[in-house]
Scaffold this motif. Structure first.
Motif, PDB file in Angstrom:
ATOM      1  N   GLY A 174       0.811  -1.206   0.000  1.00  0.00           N
ATOM      2  CA  GLY A 174       0.000   0.000   0.000  1.00  0.00           C
ATOM      3  C   GLY A 174       0.847   1.260   0.000  1.00  0.00           C
ATOM      4  N   ASP A 175       0.184   2.395   0.184  1.00  0.00           N
ATOM      5  CA  ASP A 175       0.863   3.681   0.256  1.00  0.00           C
ATOM      6  C   ASP A 175       0.958   4.140   1.703  1.00  0.00           C
ATOM      7  OD1 ASP A 175       1.057   3.842  -2.546  1.00  0.00           O
ATOM      8  OD2 ASP A 175      -1.005   4.602  -2.679  1.00  0.00           O
ATOM      9  N   ALA A 176       1.739   5.193   1.933  1.00  0.00           N
ATOM     10  CA  ALA A 176       1.958   5.694   3.287  1.00  0.00           C
ATOM     11  C   ALA A 176       0.658   5.978   4.040  1.00  0.00           C
ATOM     12  CB  ALA A 176       2.836   6.947   3.235  1.00  0.00           C
ATOM     13  N   PRO A 177      -0.352   6.626   3.429  1.00  0.00           N
ATOM     14  CA  PRO A 177      -1.593   6.881   4.172  1.00  0.00           C
ATOM     15  C   PRO A 177      -2.247   5.601   4.699  1.00  0.00           C
ATOM     16  CG  PRO A 177      -1.518   8.234   2.207  1.00  0.00           C
ATOM     17  CD  PRO A 177      -0.364   7.276   2.100  1.00  0.00           C
ATOM     18  N   ASP A 178      -2.095   4.489   3.967  1.00  0.00           N
ATOM     19  CA  ASP A 178      -2.655   3.220   4.438  1.00  0.00           C
ATOM     20  C   ASP A 178      -1.985   2.795   5.742  1.00  0.00           C
ATOM     21  OD1 ASP A 178      -4.306   2.927   2.112  1.00  0.00           O
ATOM     22  OD2 ASP A 178      -2.536   2.255   0.999  1.00  0.00           O
ATOM     23  N   GLY A 179      -0.672   3.002   5.826  1.00  0.00           N
ATOM     24  CA  GLY A 179       0.051   2.662   7.041  1.00  0.00           C
ATOM     25  C   GLY A 179      -0.357   3.533   8.208  1.00  0.00           C
ATOM     26  N   HIS A 180      -0.552   4.824   7.950  1.00  0.00           N
ATOM     27  CA  HIS A 180      -0.966   5.731   9.023  1.00  0.00           C
ATOM     28  C   HIS A 180      -2.360   5.367   9.542  1.00  0.00           C
ATOM     29  CE1 HIS A 180       2.563   8.121   8.534  1.00  0.00           C
ATOM     30  NE2 HIS A 180       2.251   8.540   7.314  1.00  0.00           N
ATOM     31  N   ARG A 181      -3.241   4.980   8.641  1.00  0.00           N
ATOM     32  CA  ARG A 181      -4.587   4.581   9.079  1.00  0.00           C
ATOM     33  C   ARG A 181      -4.535   3.299   9.909  1.00  0.00           C
ATOM     34  NH1 ARG A 181      -6.054   6.903   4.031  1.00  0.00           N
ATOM     35  NH2 ARG A 181      -5.581   4.978   2.902  1.00  0.00           N
ATOM     36  N   ALA A 182      -3.691   2.357   9.499  1.00  0.00           N
ATOM     37  CA  ALA A 182      -3.542   1.121  10.277  1.00  0.00           C
ATOM     38  C   ALA A 182      -2.946   1.425  11.645  1.00  0.00           C
ATOM     39  CB  ALA A 182      -2.660   0.129   9.516  1.00  0.00           C
ATOM     40  N   GLY A 183      -1.995   2.353  11.686  1.00  0.00           N
ATOM     41  CA  GLY A 183      -1.390   2.732  12.952  1.00  0.00           C
ATOM     42  C   GLY A 183      -2.372   3.387  13.901  1.00  0.00           C
TER      43      GLY A 183
ATOM     44  N   LEU B 114      -2.120  12.609   5.885  1.00  0.00           N
ATOM     45  CA  LEU B 114      -1.746  12.489   7.293  1.00  0.00           C
ATOM     46  C   LEU B 114      -2.450  13.557   8.122  1.00  0.00           C
ATOM     47  CD1 LEU B 114      -0.150  11.187   9.531  1.00  0.00           C
ATOM     48  CD2 LEU B 114       1.848  12.515   8.832  1.00  0.00           C
ATOM     49  N   PHE B 115      -2.507  14.772   7.613  1.00  0.00           N
ATOM     50  CA  PHE B 115      -3.239  15.828   8.317  1.00  0.00           C
ATOM     51  C   PHE B 115      -4.727  15.488   8.388  1.00  0.00           C
ATOM     52  CE2 PHE B 115       0.192  18.981   6.820  1.00  0.00           C
ATOM     53  CZ  PHE B 115       0.904  18.813   7.997  1.00  0.00           C
ATOM     54  N   ASP B 116      -5.258  14.897   7.318  1.00  0.00           N
ATOM     55  CA  ASP B 116      -6.666  14.463   7.334  1.00  0.00           C
ATOM     56  C   ASP B 116      -6.905  13.460   8.461  1.00  0.00           C
ATOM     57  OD1 ASP B 116      -7.268  16.014   5.136  1.00  0.00           O
ATOM     58  OD2 ASP B 116      -7.080  14.379   3.684  1.00  0.00           O
ATOM     59  N   LEU B 117      -5.985  12.523   8.595  1.00  0.00           N
ATOM     60  CA  LEU B 117      -6.140  11.476   9.602  1.00  0.00           C
ATOM     61  C   LEU B 117      -6.036  12.054  11.014  1.00  0.00           C
ATOM     62  CD1 LEU B 117      -6.407   8.458  10.263  1.00  0.00           C
ATOM     63  CD2 LEU B 117      -3.911   8.289  10.116  1.00  0.00           C
TER      64      LEU B 117
END
Length: 309
Positions: free
Chosen positions: A44-53, A92-95
């Protein structure tokens, strides 16, 4: 079948670790590293990792509550993170924005009386994130059972530099005496509200460094540090309990070493210093294990008997 056995073993190990843990730390700080590497590993892309985190973050809040931990600081976004590409920053800011609103409105946050606040140069963040910060802080400002600090646009050196400039300015303007500068005064200039000294820093993702994180409250307090290999989205309750166990083992070792030093000091006391020795024992009472306290007290009594003879 294999996965079912694996989960069963993990649950048994969790119970074992929980039995080995006593009071635990009061303030835990976590560097949530590895979201982007996890995403790449999963294709996946970086945003996918941030959402999982973010899911792991929610779980950690529950684990802290179970263990009676009173304060948690999460390194969510550093000043260095502004150098990341725009296509990564905006999601990332959205999350961050959505999670702040979600936490601020969550029933369990209010049931547990969680006080949410941001630390760092929040004014550098987009307006929408700043508004989410204000919303979360205002919704939970009356609580004090558990504190959740979210480090946003945070840099430890920048933080200390700002406090030092503030103190120098106050002294230069004659509003503060240089002799009045102490730990409490610096604390007051670091944050709007006090932050407890950090007992334990956890870093996921395999790197063994603390990355300019809370130098005043962690390094100044000689906090225990636990580095582990799992990426933040993979960080489990077993990993968390291992970190807490590491903290307690370090504390026990530290107290034993302190007891040995105290015994050596008592042995060196002369007759006129025995009263000071008693005072020393009183001050150490809360810092030593029961065994260490007994050893120091016994040595002091031996010294007193030998002096009387």
């Amino acid at each position: 079948m294999i996965e079912w056995v694996r989960r069963g073993v993990a649950r048994s190990y969790e119970r074992l670790l929980r039995r080995e843990i006593g009071d635990g730390p009061t303030h835990v700080a976590i560097i949530q590293d590895g979201n982007r590497r996890y995403a790449r590993q999963q294709g996946g892309d970086a945003p996918d990792g941030h959402r999982a985190g973010a899911e792991t973050t929610s779980a950690v809040l529950e684990w802290c509550e179970e263990l009676g931990i009173e304060e948690l600081t999460l390194y969510a976004f550093s000043t260095e993170n502004f150098d990341r590409p725009e296509e990564e920053l905006e999601p990332l800011f959205d999350l961050v924005e959505s999670k702040l609103y979600e936490f601020a409105d969550a029933d369990r946050v209010h049931d547990s009386e969680v006080c949410i606040r941001a630390i760092g140069a929040v004014d550098l963040l987009p307006d929408r994130v700043q508004e989410a910060v204000r919303y979360a802080e205002s919704r939970t400002e009356g609580y004090d059972r558990f504190r959740l600090n979210v480090a946003l646009a945070y840099g430890g050196r920048k933080e200390l530099l700002g406090a030092a400039r503030d103190v120098c300015r106050a002294v230069g303007e004659g509003n503060l005496s240089a002799d009045a500068v102490d730990v409490d005064l610096v604390d007051a200039r670091l944050y709007d509200r006090p932050v407890r000294d950090v007992d334990l820093i956890i870093r996921t993702g395999g790197d063994e460094r603390t990355s300019n994180f809370l130098p005043w409250h962690a390094n100044g307090n000689e906090a225990a540090v636990y580095f582990c290999a799992p990426y933040w989205p993979e960080f489990s309750k077993v990993d968390f309990l291992r970190a807490v166990r590491t903290y307690e083992s370090r504390e026990d070792s530290w107290r034993q070493a302190k007891a040995k030093r105290a015994v050596a000091m008592v042995r060196a006391l002369g007759e006129t210093e025995l009263a000071e020795g008693r005072a020393l024992v009183g001050r150490l009472r809360e810092q030593l294990t029961s065994a260490g306290m007994r050893e120091v007290t016994a040595e002091l009594e031996t010294q007193e008997r030998e002096t009387a003879d």
